[in-house]
Design a protein around this motif. Structure first.
Motif, PDB file in Angstrom:
ATOM      1  N   ARG A 151      62.008  45.467  59.007  1.00 43.81           N
ATOM      2  CA  ARG A 151      61.837  46.783  59.623  1.00 43.81           C
ATOM      3  C   ARG A 151      60.715  46.767  60.646  1.00 43.81           C
ATOM      4  O   ARG A 151      60.825  47.368  61.723  1.00 43.81           O
ATOM      5  CB  ARG A 151      61.555  47.828  58.542  1.00 43.81           C
ATOM      6  CG  ARG A 151      62.767  48.162  57.662  1.00 43.81           C
ATOM      7  CD  ARG A 151      62.392  49.127  56.561  1.00 43.81           C
ATOM      8  NE  ARG A 151      63.555  49.485  55.746  1.00 43.81           N
ATOM      9  CZ  ARG A 151      63.489  50.177  54.612  1.00 43.81           C
ATOM     10  NH1 ARG A 151      62.296  50.587  54.154  1.00 43.81           N
ATOM     11  NH2 ARG A 151      64.594  50.462  53.933  1.00 43.81           N
ATOM     12  N   THR A 152      59.635  46.063  60.323  1.00 45.81           N
ATOM     13  CA  THR A 152      58.507  45.965  61.252  1.00 45.81           C
ATOM     14  C   THR A 152      58.930  45.244  62.528  1.00 45.81           C
ATOM     15  O   THR A 152      58.546  45.645  63.640  1.00 45.81           O
ATOM     16  CB  THR A 152      57.336  45.225  60.591  1.00 45.81           C
ATOM     17  OG1 THR A 152      56.909  45.941  59.431  1.00 45.81           O
ATOM     18  CG2 THR A 152      56.163  45.089  61.559  1.00 45.81           C
ATOM     19  N   MET A 153      59.714  44.198  62.390  1.00 45.54           N
ATOM     20  CA  MET A 153      60.191  43.463  63.553  1.00 45.54           C
ATOM     21  C   MET A 153      61.048  44.362  64.438  1.00 45.54           C
ATOM     22  O   MET A 153      60.914  44.347  65.673  1.00 45.54           O
ATOM     23  CB  MET A 153      60.997  42.243  63.108  1.00 45.54           C
ATOM     24  CG  MET A 153      60.174  41.168  62.433  1.00 45.54           C
ATOM     25  SD  MET A 153      61.159  39.735  61.885  1.00 45.54           S
ATOM     26  CE  MET A 153      61.627  39.009  63.472  1.00 45.54           C
ATOM     27  N   GLN A 154      61.916  45.145  63.828  1.00 46.32           N
ATOM     28  CA  GLN A 154      62.767  46.055  64.599  1.00 46.32           C
ATOM     29  C   GLN A 154      61.929  47.086  65.337  1.00 46.32           C
ATOM     30  O   GLN A 154      62.143  47.348  66.525  1.00 46.32           O
ATOM     31  CB  GLN A 154      63.767  46.740  63.665  1.00 46.32           C
ATOM     32  CG  GLN A 154      64.823  45.786  63.112  1.00 46.32           C
ATOM     33  CD  GLN A 154      65.718  46.456  62.087  1.00 46.32           C
ATOM     34  OE1 GLN A 154      65.277  47.296  61.306  1.00 46.32           O
ATOM     35  NE2 GLN A 154      66.989  46.073  62.071  1.00 46.32           N
ATOM     36  N   ARG A 155      60.959  47.668  64.640  1.00 44.18           N
ATOM     37  CA  ARG A 155      60.113  48.708  65.247  1.00 44.18           C
ATOM     38  C   ARG A 155      59.231  48.137  66.352  1.00 44.18           C
ATOM     39  O   ARG A 155      58.878  48.839  67.298  1.00 44.18           O
ATOM     40  CB  ARG A 155      59.250  49.360  64.176  1.00 44.18           C
ATOM     41  CG  ARG A 155      60.054  50.207  63.175  1.00 44.18           C
ATOM     42  CD  ARG A 155      59.199  50.609  61.999  1.00 44.18           C
ATOM     43  NE  ARG A 155      59.958  51.369  61.007  1.00 44.18           N
ATOM     44  CZ  ARG A 155      59.551  51.621  59.770  1.00 44.18           C
ATOM     45  NH1 ARG A 155      58.364  51.162  59.367  1.00 44.18           N
ATOM     46  NH2 ARG A 155      60.306  52.317  58.941  1.00 44.18           N
ATOM     47  N   ALA A 156      58.874  46.845  66.217  1.00 44.52           N
ATOM     48  CA  ALA A 156      58.006  46.217  67.219  1.00 44.52           C
ATOM     49  C   ALA A 156      58.797  45.709  68.425  1.00 44.52           C
ATOM     50  O   ALA A 156      58.210  45.145  69.351  1.00 44.52           O
ATOM     51  CB  ALA A 156      57.231  45.067  66.584  1.00 44.52           C
ATOM     52  N   GLY A 157      60.102  45.901  68.423  1.00 44.16           N
ATOM     53  CA  GLY A 157      60.911  45.501  69.559  1.00 44.16           C
ATOM     54  C   GLY A 157      61.273  44.027  69.591  1.00 44.16           C
ATOM     55  O   GLY A 157      61.497  43.459  70.669  1.00 44.16           O
ATOM     56  N   ALA A 158      61.336  43.391  68.416  1.00 41.42           N
ATOM     57  CA  ALA A 158      61.731  41.979  68.371  1.00 41.42           C
ATOM     58  C   ALA A 158      63.147  41.816  68.911  1.00 41.42           C
ATOM     59  O   ALA A 158      63.993  42.697  68.764  1.00 41.42           O
ATOM     60  CB  ALA A 158      61.649  41.463  66.938  1.00 41.42           C
ATOM     61  N   ARG A 159      63.411  40.692  69.549  1.00 45.31           N
ATOM     62  CA  ARG A 159      64.746  40.422  70.083  1.00 45.31           C
ATOM     63  C   ARG A 159      65.767  40.357  68.949  1.00 45.31           C
ATOM     64  O   ARG A 159      65.440  39.991  67.814  1.00 45.31           O
ATOM     65  CB  ARG A 159      64.763  39.101  70.848  1.00 45.31           C
ATOM     66  CG  ARG A 159      63.878  39.054  72.078  1.00 45.31           C
ATOM     67  CD  ARG A 159      64.127  37.745  72.811  1.00 45.31           C
ATOM     68  NE  ARG A 159      63.232  37.557  73.933  1.00 45.31           N
ATOM     69  CZ  ARG A 159      62.121  36.832  73.898  1.00 45.31           C
ATOM     70  NH1 ARG A 159      61.774  36.233  72.770  1.00 45.31           N
ATOM     71  NH2 ARG A 159      61.365  36.695  74.963  1.00 45.31           N
TER      72      ARG A 159
END
Length: 213
Positions: free
Chosen positions: A63-71
């Motif tokens: 979820r953190t990766m998604q919120r941080a704009g990870a590819r």
């Protein structure tokens, strides 16, 4: 017309090939198409490490990766690692000719927080740190001699990539060295030198213990 005997021979050959494929696949992690776009630079996962986190650490990380704009490629690779019970993400990427070496960060581990995946052109990722000393290694004279002298020494990840050589068929051999010691803070008792053979198409074919130095 095939006889019962010939059919039985063919069946045995198929079973033997299947067993060989199974043994090779046992040390591979299927990641799907992965390239340099799978790299994610961690922003902050401190909340996921907290006991007060409302979700499991791996779910929180995704979820953190998604919120941080990870590819999307980075999130997909992290999902596959979670699925393999290796919660982490690809934090660096190094092309090695026909294959690539991906550095994996394991943010929730107590000690060894990094590892390496050797990624072939077919998407199979070999964890070079997982099961560093295999059953076939333990039968070699080199391992018998080393373990007799250093009975408490074990491999400590991550393995170091130390070079590659070309093969006659257009492929390459990649060399990795893993330190062997008795504890995390102890001096090295030796090193495990392992070679991975890659064919000209970029598929990892085999692993071989070369020596213990």
């Amino acid at each position: 017309m095939p006889t019962r005997f010939s059919r039985r021979v063919v069946s045995c050959a198929i079973l033997a090939f299947s067993a060989l494929a199974t043994m090779q696949a046992a040390h591979a992690l299927e990641t799907g198409p992965v390239d340099a776009r799978a790299v994610w630079q961690e922003r902050s996962l401190s909340a996921c490490r907290s006991e007060q986190s409302p979700s499991a650490p791996d779910v929180c990380m995704l979820r953190t990766m998604q919120r941080a704009g990870a590819r999307p490629q980075a999130i997909a690779a992290a999902r596959m690692l979670v699925k393999a019970n290796k919660a982490g993400f690809i934090s660096a990427w190094r092309p090695l000719g026909k294959v690539a070496l991906a550095t994996v960060t394991y943010p929730f581990r107590a000690n060894t927080n990094e590892g390496s995946l050797l990624i072939g052109s077919d998407g199979a990722a070999i964890d070079v740190d997982d099961d560093s000393v295999r059953e076939e290694d333990r039968t070699t004279p080199a391992w018998h001699a080393f373990s007799a002298a250093h009975p408490d020494a074990v491999p400590f990840a991550p393995a170091d990539f130390i070079g590659s050589t070309a093969t006659q068929d257009g492929g390459q051999r990649l060399l990795f060295s893993t330190p062997l010691k008795s504890c995390h803070a102890c001096a090295d008792d030796g090193a495990l030198l392992v070679a991975y053979t890659v064919d000209k198409a970029g598929i990892v074919l085999e692993r071989e213990l070369l020596t213990i130095k």
